[in-house]
Design a protein around this motif. Structure first.
Motif, PDB file in Angstrom:
ATOM      1  N   GLY A 154      21.714  35.511  29.787  1.00 25.19           N
ATOM      2  CA  GLY A 154      20.443  36.169  30.004  1.00 25.19           C
ATOM      3  C   GLY A 154      20.410  36.878  31.342  1.00 25.19           C
ATOM      4  O   GLY A 154      21.200  36.575  32.253  1.00 25.19           O
ATOM      5  N   ALA A 155      19.470  37.821  31.469  1.00 26.65           N
ATOM      6  CA  ALA A 155      19.394  38.616  32.694  1.00 26.65           C
ATOM      7  C   ALA A 155      19.106  37.749  33.915  1.00 26.65           C
ATOM      8  O   ALA A 155      19.661  37.982  34.991  1.00 26.65           O
ATOM      9  N   ASP A 156      18.255  36.737  33.755  1.00 27.04           N
ATOM     10  CA  ASP A 156      17.868  35.910  34.898  1.00 27.04           C
ATOM     11  C   ASP A 156      19.070  35.267  35.559  1.00 27.04           C
ATOM     12  O   ASP A 156      19.275  35.372  36.777  1.00 27.04           O
ATOM     13  N   TYR A 157      19.891  34.570  34.758  1.00 28.72           N
ATOM     14  CA  TYR A 157      21.035  33.853  35.324  1.00 28.72           C
ATOM     15  C   TYR A 157      22.050  34.810  35.943  1.00 28.72           C
ATOM     16  O   TYR A 157      22.597  34.558  37.018  1.00 28.72           O
ATOM     17  N   ALA A 158      22.308  35.932  35.253  1.00 27.32           N
ATOM     18  CA  ALA A 158      23.288  36.892  35.765  1.00 27.32           C
ATOM     19  C   ALA A 158      22.832  37.491  37.088  1.00 27.32           C
ATOM     20  O   ALA A 158      23.621  37.621  38.043  1.00 27.32           O
ATOM     21  N   LEU A 159      21.550  37.861  37.176  1.00 23.23           N
ATOM     22  CA  LEU A 159      21.049  38.513  38.385  1.00 23.23           C
ATOM     23  C   LEU A 159      20.876  37.530  39.532  1.00 23.23           C
ATOM     24  O   LEU A 159      21.185  37.853  40.689  1.00 23.23           O
ATOM     25  N   PHE A 160      20.382  36.324  39.254  1.00 27.51           N
ATOM     26  CA  PHE A 160      20.231  35.325  40.312  1.00 27.51           C
ATOM     27  C   PHE A 160      21.580  34.960  40.911  1.00 27.51           C
ATOM     28  O   PHE A 160      21.706  34.750  42.118  1.00 27.51           O
ATOM     29  N   GLY A 161      22.612  34.886  40.061  1.00 24.90           N
ATOM     30  CA  GLY A 161      23.936  34.554  40.575  1.00 24.90           C
ATOM     31  C   GLY A 161      24.566  35.694  41.360  1.00 24.90           C
ATOM     32  O   GLY A 161      25.187  35.477  42.405  1.00 24.90           O
ATOM     33  N   SER A 162      24.366  36.937  40.883  1.00 23.09           N
ATOM     34  CA  SER A 162      25.040  38.067  41.523  1.00 23.09           C
ATOM     35  C   SER A 162      24.463  38.387  42.896  1.00 23.09           C
ATOM     36  O   SER A 162      25.190  38.772  43.818  1.00 23.09           O
ATOM     37  N   VAL A 163      23.125  38.238  43.050  1.00 25.95           N
ATOM     38  CA  VAL A 163      22.499  38.676  44.296  1.00 25.95           C
ATOM     39  C   VAL A 163      22.947  37.823  45.483  1.00 25.95           C
ATOM     40  O   VAL A 163      22.946  38.289  46.634  1.00 25.95           O
ATOM     41  N   ILE A 164      23.354  36.572  45.237  1.00 27.87           N
ATOM     42  CA  ILE A 164      23.802  35.696  46.320  1.00 27.87           C
ATOM     43  C   ILE A 164      25.016  36.296  47.020  1.00 27.87           C
ATOM     44  O   ILE A 164      25.076  36.385  48.252  1.00 27.87           O
ATOM     45  N   PHE A 165      25.979  36.746  46.225  1.00 25.21           N
ATOM     46  CA  PHE A 165      27.210  37.299  46.803  1.00 25.21           C
ATOM     47  C   PHE A 165      27.036  38.765  47.193  1.00 25.21           C
ATOM     48  O   PHE A 165      27.608  39.230  48.185  1.00 25.21           O
ATOM     49  N   TYR A 166      26.233  39.493  46.412  1.00 24.14           N
ATOM     50  CA  TYR A 166      26.000  40.904  46.702  1.00 24.14           C
ATOM     51  C   TYR A 166      25.335  41.077  48.059  1.00 24.14           C
ATOM     52  O   TYR A 166      25.709  41.953  48.846  1.00 24.14           O
ATOM     53  N   ALA A 167      24.343  40.249  48.347  1.00 27.26           N
ATOM     54  CA  ALA A 167      23.603  40.375  49.608  1.00 27.26           C
ATOM     55  C   ALA A 167      24.497  40.114  50.810  1.00 27.26           C
ATOM     56  O   ALA A 167      24.344  40.742  51.861  1.00 27.26           O
ATOM     57  N   MET A 168      25.443  39.186  50.679  1.00 31.96           N
ATOM     58  CA  MET A 168      26.371  38.905  51.780  1.00 31.96           C
ATOM     59  C   MET A 168      27.258  40.117  52.068  1.00 31.96           C
ATOM     60  O   MET A 168      27.422  40.523  53.230  1.00 31.96           O
ATOM     61  N   ALA A 169      27.814  40.713  50.996  1.00 30.11           N
ATOM     62  CA  ALA A 169      28.658  41.897  51.177  1.00 30.11           C
ATOM     63  C   ALA A 169      27.848  43.056  51.724  1.00 30.11           C
ATOM     64  O   ALA A 169      28.317  43.832  52.573  1.00 30.11           O
ATOM     65  N   ASP A 170      26.613  43.186  51.256  1.00 26.92           N
ATOM     66  CA  ASP A 170      25.731  44.259  51.716  1.00 26.92           C
ATOM     67  C   ASP A 170      25.429  44.120  53.202  1.00 26.92           C
ATOM     68  O   ASP A 170      25.441  45.103  53.953  1.00 26.92           O
ATOM     69  N   ARG A 171      25.152  42.900  53.654  1.00 24.13           N
ATOM     70  CA  ARG A 171      24.854  42.662  55.066  1.00 24.13           C
ATOM     71  C   ARG A 171      26.046  42.999  55.948  1.00 24.13           C
ATOM     72  O   ARG A 171      25.892  43.550  57.033  1.00 24.13           O
ATOM     73  N   LEU A 172      27.250  42.685  55.487  1.00 18.42           N
ATOM     74  CA  LEU A 172      28.454  42.995  56.256  1.00 18.42           C
ATOM     75  C   LEU A 172      28.589  44.504  56.442  1.00 18.42           C
ATOM     76  O   LEU A 172      28.870  44.984  57.557  1.00 18.42           O
ATOM     77  N   TYR A 173      28.354  45.272  55.364  1.00 17.89           N
ATOM     78  CA  TYR A 173      28.466  46.730  55.473  1.00 17.89           C
ATOM     79  C   TYR A 173      27.414  47.294  56.421  1.00 17.89           C
ATOM     80  O   TYR A 173      27.725  48.128  57.288  1.00 17.89           O
ATOM     81  N   LEU A 174      26.168  46.870  56.266  1.00 19.29           N
ATOM     82  CA  LEU A 174      25.082  47.425  57.073  1.00 19.29           C
ATOM     83  C   LEU A 174      25.260  47.118  58.555  1.00 19.29           C
ATOM     84  O   LEU A 174      25.003  47.972  59.418  1.00 19.29           O
TER      85      LEU A 174
END
Length: 397
Positions: A90-110
């Protein structure tokens, strides 16, 4: 080449915003209450909170361009995995799991890309070049808002995430070809802060004005709250569609671009941080107006004004930090300041998740906007009282 740096910023912002627009709309359209979106953004904020300080240390220790490339590669991988997960779960599980790692990579770039700026432009051009960088990012946000809104209306969320991976690949290519020659800004060129917050570090101390930090926290939380609730505002209070949600994001970016282009003019090259609290106060007032807004055109205008205020504040805050902090400690200063933003944002998201649908989006905008106004007014009041007391002491014999 500075234009390649700006090109990388443009495409990185396109990919970043396409991910968040797609994810937030999918959660809003799934029928869940505002708490699910708040939980999604809270998970991202927790990740950014935990990653902010380590990212700052990495930026000061390793090649900043290389860290940007690593971040882009990680985000491409996360987007591909998220697209696959949407098919299996389901969308909930996929998105909740992805944002944890995505946000870390995003913070490193910014953090890394922001710390590069003082090394590739002269100190007298910091306002203009930071403005151009924000123009590039907001142009990317506009492209992402239009493309993601169309894809979500005509296709699926999975296709939106696959689209977002493409701009990150172009960002990698642009950054890899940018010839960045690092230069060190001598510490003695950094202006001392009058009212300062001390941030202890292993290798010394950096000083950042307390008022600057508070303004950063408030304006950043405002942007995060808009991201969390504007989709629900469109669905529940405007009875709008995904395309109209994308248009609201478009007007935010349009307002930001116009304000950034104004800052690139020569007469604004010496503008300083004294105007930041005024921008925060006016942004709070505009945010409160959403409470009585049920017209889409008025909502477009309000989003454009908020986009201008948010990005004007962010640019001027970045410039102040770059002027105040030496290049060698810039990453850590940015990291600790962002950690403070994330800590406050987590408190806001916790309140949203706990309240669920008890308050409508416009009512929450009114409460938070009023809080911004009160905070700035209190700050000016304290400053006036302190200055008046100091004047009286000087007059005593």
């Amino acid at each position: 080449m500075r234009w390649l740096f700006l090109l990388s910023a443009f495409f990185a912002a396109t990919g970043r915003n396409a991910y968040y627009v797609g994810a937030i709309w999918m959660l809003a359209a799934s029928g869940n209450n505002a708490g699910s979106i708040a939980l999604f953004l809270a998970l991202g904020s927790i990740s950014e909170f935990l990653a902010s300080a380590p990212a700052g240390h990495l930026v000061d220790r390793f090649d900043r361009r290389g860290l940007c490339l690593v971040s882009d590669a990680l985000r491409i991988l996360i987007l591909l995995m998220t697209s696959a997960a949407l098919v299996l779960h389901g969308a909930d599980y996929a998105l909740f799991g992805s944002v944890i790692f995505y946000a870390m990579a995003d913070r490193l770039y910014l953090t890394a890309s922001s710390a590069i700026v003082p090394s590739i432009t002269r100190s007298e051009s910091l306002v203009a070049f930071n403005s151009l960088a924000y123009v590039a990012m907001q142009a990317g946000n506009m492209l992402a808002a239009i493309a993601a809104g169309w894809l979500l209306s005509a296709a699926s969320g999975m296709l939106c995430f696959l689209f977002a991976a493409g701009p990150f690949a172009i960002s990698m290519l642009s950054m890899s070809r940018a010839a960045i020659r690092y230069r060190t800004v001598p510490v003695e060129h950094c202006r001392p802060a009058q009212a300062a917050l001390e941030v202890s570090e292993a290798e010394g101390k950096s000083r950042v004005p307390l008022l600057l930090l508070v303004s950063y926290v408030l304006i950043y939380a405002m942007g995060m709250l808009i991201s969390a609730l504007v989709s629900k505002f469109v669905l529940q209070e405007l009875q709008g569609t995904a395309l109209e949600f994308g248009m609201l994001e478009f007007y935010w970016a349009a307002g930001a671009i116009i304000s950034m282009l104004i800052l690139t003019l020569r007469r604004f090259s010496k503008v300083d941080g004294r105007v930041i609290p005024i921008i925060v106060l006016l942004s709070g007032a505009v945010m409160a107006v959403f409470y009585s807004t049920r017209n889409l055109d008025i909502a477009f205008a309000l989003m454009a004004i908020l986009g201008a205020g948010y990005n004007l504040s962010r640019v001027l805050i970045d410039v102040e930090i770059q002027r105040l902090v030496s290049t060698e400690k810039l990453g850590r200063a940015k990291g600790w300041m962002h950690a403070a933003c994330m800590g406050f944002s987590l408190t806001v998201y916790a309140g949203l998740a706990a309240s669920g649908d008890a308050l409508g989006p416009s009512a929450i905008f009114l409460v938070f906007g009023s809080g911004m106004i009160a905070s700035v007014a209190a700050g000016y009041g304290l400053s006036f009282t302190k200055n008046r007391a100091s004047s009286r002491r000087r007059m005593l014999p």
